[in-house]
Write a protein that holds these residues in place. Structure first.
Motif, mmCIF file in Angstrom:
data_model
loop_
_atom_site.group_PDB
_atom_site.id
_atom_site.type_symbol
_atom_site.label_atom_id
_atom_site.label_comp_id
_atom_site.label_asym_id
_atom_site.label_seq_id
_atom_site.Cartn_x
_atom_site.Cartn_y
_atom_site.Cartn_z
ATOM 1 N N ARG A 305 0.829 -1.209 0.000
ATOM 2 C CA ARG A 305 0.000 0.000 0.000
ATOM 3 C C ARG A 305 0.859 1.253 0.000
ATOM 4 O O ARG A 305 1.957 1.257 0.545
ATOM 5 C CB ARG A 305 -0.948 -0.003 1.204
ATOM 6 N N GLU A 306 0.350 2.326 -0.585
ATOM 7 C CA GLU A 306 1.146 3.526 -0.818
ATOM 8 C C GLU A 306 1.076 4.540 0.316
ATOM 9 O O GLU A 306 1.743 5.571 0.263
ATOM 10 C CB GLU A 306 0.698 4.212 -2.124
ATOM 11 N N ALA A 307 0.265 4.307 1.320
ATOM 12 C CA ALA A 307 0.161 5.250 2.433
ATOM 13 C C ALA A 307 -0.248 4.505 3.695
ATOM 14 O O ALA A 307 -0.836 3.420 3.637
ATOM 15 C CB ALA A 307 -0.843 6.361 2.111
ATOM 16 N N VAL A 308 0.064 5.121 4.824
ATOM 17 C CA VAL A 308 -0.261 4.540 6.127
ATOM 18 C C VAL A 308 -1.678 4.939 6.510
ATOM 19 O O VAL A 308 -2.129 6.048 6.225
ATOM 20 C CB VAL A 308 0.744 5.034 7.186
ATOM 21 N N THR A 309 -2.381 4.036 7.184
ATOM 22 C CA THR A 309 -3.734 4.320 7.658
ATOM 23 C C THR A 309 -3.787 4.191 9.183
ATOM 24 O O THR A 309 -2.887 3.628 9.809
ATOM 25 C CB THR A 309 -4.760 3.354 7.046
ATOM 26 N N LYS A 310 -4.870 4.677 9.759
ATOM 27 C CA LYS A 310 -5.069 4.527 11.201
ATOM 28 C C LYS A 310 -5.182 3.053 11.584
ATOM 29 O O LYS A 310 -4.806 2.662 12.688
ATOM 30 C CB LYS A 310 -6.319 5.284 11.634
ATOM 31 N N GLN A 311 -5.702 2.238 10.677
ATOM 32 C CA GLN A 311 -5.836 0.808 10.956
ATOM 33 C C GLN A 311 -4.465 0.149 11.143
ATOM 34 O O GLN A 311 -4.312 -0.755 11.974
ATOM 35 C CB GLN A 311 -6.615 0.112 9.837
ATOM 36 N N ASP A 312 -3.471 0.612 10.378
ATOM 37 C CA ASP A 312 -2.103 0.107 10.576
ATOM 38 C C ASP A 312 -1.621 0.434 11.980
ATOM 39 O O ASP A 312 -1.033 -0.410 12.664
ATOM 40 C CB ASP A 312 -1.150 0.730 9.547
ATOM 41 N N VAL A 313 -1.873 1.663 12.420
ATOM 42 C CA VAL A 313 -1.442 2.107 13.745
ATOM 43 C C VAL A 313 -2.127 1.283 14.826
ATOM 44 O O VAL A 313 -1.487 0.785 15.766
ATOM 45 C CB VAL A 313 -1.743 3.601 13.929
ATOM 46 N N ARG A 314 -3.433 1.107 14.709
ATOM 47 C CA ARG A 314 -4.185 0.412 15.760
ATOM 48 C C ARG A 314 -3.833 -1.081 15.812
ATOM 49 O O ARG A 314 -3.824 -1.689 16.890
ATOM 50 C CB ARG A 314 -5.681 0.630 15.547
ATOM 51 N N ALA A 315 -3.526 -1.657 14.654
ATOM 52 C CA ALA A 315 -3.150 -3.073 14.625
ATOM 53 C C ALA A 315 -1.822 -3.317 15.331
ATOM 54 O O ALA A 315 -1.607 -4.384 15.920
ATOM 55 C CB ALA A 315 -3.074 -3.566 13.183
#
Length: 351
Positions: A305-315
């Motif tokens: 994926r080309e950008a970070v999401t909040k879901q990445d942070v929470r996981a």
């Protein structure tokens, strides 16, 4: 994607929202991102030939590796923690060292020491003999079985990728990673890791028992049967892909979410929910936020994926925060686990 103005050392990542790099071709970064996602799949395939039923642990291990961080594996004996790290080293053609930590281990047994030797004309001089820390991937087995003085020998190496001995500073080969193991059951004769050292580990990874189907396959395989692995990536290629991870864009909304999570862990902050204030003595510091963002960049990049999401942070929040929260006496007396504390923090800061 874009490139940060300065690239922090692997031992002390400082992920920020990157600045624009006009000299870089965005198309080349996209191609490298696709190659990284393929590398991710090949590494999973190679490691899972040997380590069965631990997909989540392997994924977190790869996040720490491609983020340029260190990881602490916590689990009972016999769950293939050592095999996992050594298999990763083989699959990536990394120079690998293993140290079995014991109460009589000295700092010089890790970093190396000065020896006195004679030169050709009869004069004597000191020569530095590098210790096992001079490698790409160091496995610190049962790190809590050695006294704090020896544990501290790793601090400079983990933070700055160099060691000091005999009045001189010696750089370590890059990339450099420390993956340590810890047995949570047997506490007699162990030395708890100080908070300063725990904070140097990007992730604390809990290694649990495999499920029934995986355990049946492990038992049928036998202890001596070990599938061969083929190198997937060279150290130079790993370094290049770690740089790619740091260039992955981090939206301002994700940075704000990370800051909100950090401040919710501190009992003196307004953002900390009242129910948590009596359960926490100390919360996570800014380094935890830096490493949470960098780990999220690695997770997104490994997925292509080309950008970070909040879901990445929470996981990744449990693995990044669980060893950085200091519970209060009330939390310890009630048996509240670090993961339960992190779950309350996540519930207090919705996505």
């Amino acid at each position: 994607m874009s490139s940060p103005s300065s690239s922090p050392s692997p031992a002390s990542p400082t992920p920020t929202s990157p600045a624009t790099d006009r000299g870089r071709d965005p198309g080349s970064d996209l191609a490298e991102l696709e190659a990284l996602a393929r590398t991710h799949e090949r590494l999973l395939e190679q490691i899972e030939q040997r380590v069965i039923g631990q997909r989540e642990v392997i994924e977190l291990l790869l996040v720490a590796l491609f983020a340029g961080g260190h990881a602490l594996f916590v689990g009972v004996p016999g769950l293939a923690k050592t095999l996992l790290v050594s298999s990763l080293a083989e699959a990536m053609d990394l120079e690998f060292s293993r140290i079995q930590f014991t109460p009589d281990l000295m700092p010089s047994d890790i970093t190396g020491s000065e020896v006195l030797e004679e030169v050709g004309d009869g004069r004597r001089s000191f020569r530095f003999v590098p210790g096992p820390v001079f490698c790409n991937l160091l496995l610190a087995d049962e790190i809590n079985r050695t006294p704090p003085k020896t544990q501290a020998a790793l601090l400079q190496a983990m933070q700055e990728s160099k060691v000091s001995a005999g009045g001189r500073t010696h750089p370590l080969p890059l990339p450099f990673h420390v993956f340590a193991t810890q047995n949570p059951i047997e506490q007699e004769g162990t030395y708890p890791l100080p908070e300063a050292q725990l904070d140097r580990f990007m992730l604390e990874i809990l290694v649990d028992y495999p499920d029934e189907a995986a355990e049946r396959q492990i038992v049928a395989m036998g202890a001596s049967e070990r599938a061969p692995t083929s190198p997937v990536l060279s150290p130079a290629e790993l370094t290049r892909q770690q740089d790619l991870v740091r260039r992955l864009p981090v939206p301002p909304s994700v940075i704000e979410h990370v800051v909100a999570l950090l401040r919710a862990t501190r009992p003196g902050e307004d953002r900390c929910p009242p129910a948590l204030r009596e359960l926490l003595r100390w919360g996570a510091g800014p380094r935890a936020g830096q490493q949470l963002v960098l780990a999220a960049q690695a997770r997104a990049a490994l997925a292509g994926r080309e950008a970070v999401t909040k879901q990445d942070v929470r996981a990744l929040a449990p693995a990044v925060l669980r060893h950085r929260l200091v519970p209060s006496f009330a939390a310890e007396s009630r048996g509240v686990s670090p993961d339960e504390l992190v779950a309350q923090v996540l519930a207090a800061v919705p996505a």
